[in-house]
Design a protein around this motif. Sequence first.
Motif, mmCIF file in Angstrom:
data_model
loop_
_atom_site.group_PDB
_atom_site.id
_atom_site.type_symbol
_atom_site.label_atom_id
_atom_site.label_comp_id
_atom_site.label_asym_id
_atom_site.label_seq_id
_atom_site.Cartn_x
_atom_site.Cartn_y
_atom_site.Cartn_z
ATOM 1 N N SER A 42 5.610 -32.646 -34.573
ATOM 2 C CA SER A 42 4.526 -31.952 -35.270
ATOM 3 C C SER A 42 3.185 -32.226 -34.604
ATOM 4 O O SER A 42 2.393 -31.306 -34.365
ATOM 5 C CB SER A 42 4.495 -32.407 -36.734
ATOM 6 N N ARG A 43 2.922 -33.492 -34.257
ATOM 7 C CA ARG A 43 1.644 -33.855 -33.646
ATOM 8 C C ARG A 43 1.492 -33.268 -32.243
ATOM 9 O O ARG A 43 0.379 -33.035 -31.778
ATOM 10 C CB ARG A 43 1.510 -35.371 -33.607
ATOM 11 N N ALA A 44 2.631 -33.026 -31.577
ATOM 12 C CA ALA A 44 2.583 -32.457 -30.233
ATOM 13 C C ALA A 44 2.493 -30.942 -30.241
ATOM 14 O O ALA A 44 2.422 -30.316 -29.183
ATOM 15 C CB ALA A 44 3.819 -32.887 -29.440
ATOM 16 N N GLY A 45 2.477 -30.349 -31.442
ATOM 17 C CA GLY A 45 2.330 -28.901 -31.540
ATOM 18 C C GLY A 45 3.625 -28.135 -31.553
ATOM 19 O O GLY A 45 3.625 -26.902 -31.488
ATOM 20 N N LEU A 46 4.765 -28.835 -31.669
ATOM 21 C CA LEU A 46 6.041 -28.151 -31.678
ATOM 22 C C LEU A 46 6.365 -27.552 -33.034
ATOM 23 O O LEU A 46 7.289 -26.740 -33.159
ATOM 24 C CB LEU A 46 7.177 -29.105 -31.265
ATOM 25 N N GLY A 47 5.642 -27.980 -34.065
ATOM 26 C CA GLY A 47 5.929 -27.487 -35.408
ATOM 27 C C GLY A 47 7.208 -28.106 -35.945
ATOM 28 O O GLY A 47 7.596 -29.212 -35.608
ATOM 29 N N THR A 48 7.896 -27.357 -36.796
ATOM 30 C CA THR A 48 9.168 -27.814 -37.341
ATOM 31 C C THR A 48 10.278 -27.479 -36.359
ATOM 32 O O THR A 48 10.568 -26.313 -36.101
ATOM 33 C CB THR A 48 9.457 -27.144 -38.694
#
Length: 356
Positions: A42-48
């Motif tokens: 989530s923090r890396a921008g991958l979402g769920t």
Amino acid sequence: MRIAVFGAGGYTGKLVLAELNRRDIDTVLVGRDAGRLAEAASRAGLGTVPSAAIRQAAAEDHTVLAQAFRDCSAVINCAGPFVLSGEAVVRAALAAGCHYVDISGEQHHLDRTFAEFAGPAEQAGLTVVPGTNDDGLPSDLLAHVVAERVAPVRELVIGLDVVSGGAMPSRGTLRSGLENIDSFTTGGLGYEEGRWHADVAVRCTGLTFPGGAGSTPVAKFPLPAIVTVPRHVKARRVEGVANAQLVVSLAGLTPAVLDAVPEGPPADSRRNARWIIVVEATGEDGRHARGVIHGTDMQGTTALIAVESARRLVADGAPAGVLAPSQAYSPADFLRFLGEHGAQWSIDGPGATVRG
């Protein structure tokens, strides 16, 4: 292409995840704590991310770890200290049929990886490239092209300077440094007359770094390129040095220092930090050549390099075995890639000056 990131929940692991996501490369997150991996995604921008892309495995459980890598093309290992667990991750990657790169700067780990896995990797038809970080890979590539200017080489000096700009190393980097503190206090390995050993005393006492005022005092330093460069550059002697102040600060690393630092520097501090590598080569005939490469954001550059290194192994291929970066990739082409992503480099000496 699917790339697994072991240690994806760590500081640099998250930056590697973000870089893989930026390039839209299918990613599998592997580590001890599934909850931490989901948070990292989530923090890396991958979402769920799909549950199948988060795989819980520890380095010491070979069967589970190899299974976690089972359907991936390559593994990026971000989990240091590598002298403690690196061999286990290499072994699991090979068992799973994956190429392998890591972000280690630890001389002992690199040396053992070449010694232990050259045969198994070659037999498996897979490529292992340790040390793909902001220091190890650029210095290895630069040393190769600089040495070509004056070959055969009598002496090669590789120097490092870091201008922190207020940014501290990540806690993981310092933990690896503490585990390898003997290398920092003794200066680590040198290379002379065909063999690596720790009792090579450096001859270089000063180097001129870009942006500095004249010659900067330097001292022996355990650069990863000392392990890799002699594998592709024919030289009588290869020595690694760093700004003497940097050497003193890292030699003084203690558990108390480690406990006092955050997980890693914020992005704005990283952008203010600069890494600088200088390579000077002297040929057997006395000719000289010099190369310089420098950039900002050490941790972000490491993520960029690790992802590109793994991507090239999968997309372009490389000889099987354990390889130095210059053996796995075209040094000039990878340097151009780094130049396109913010690094600045130049080579001076016999022949035309080249800048990127």
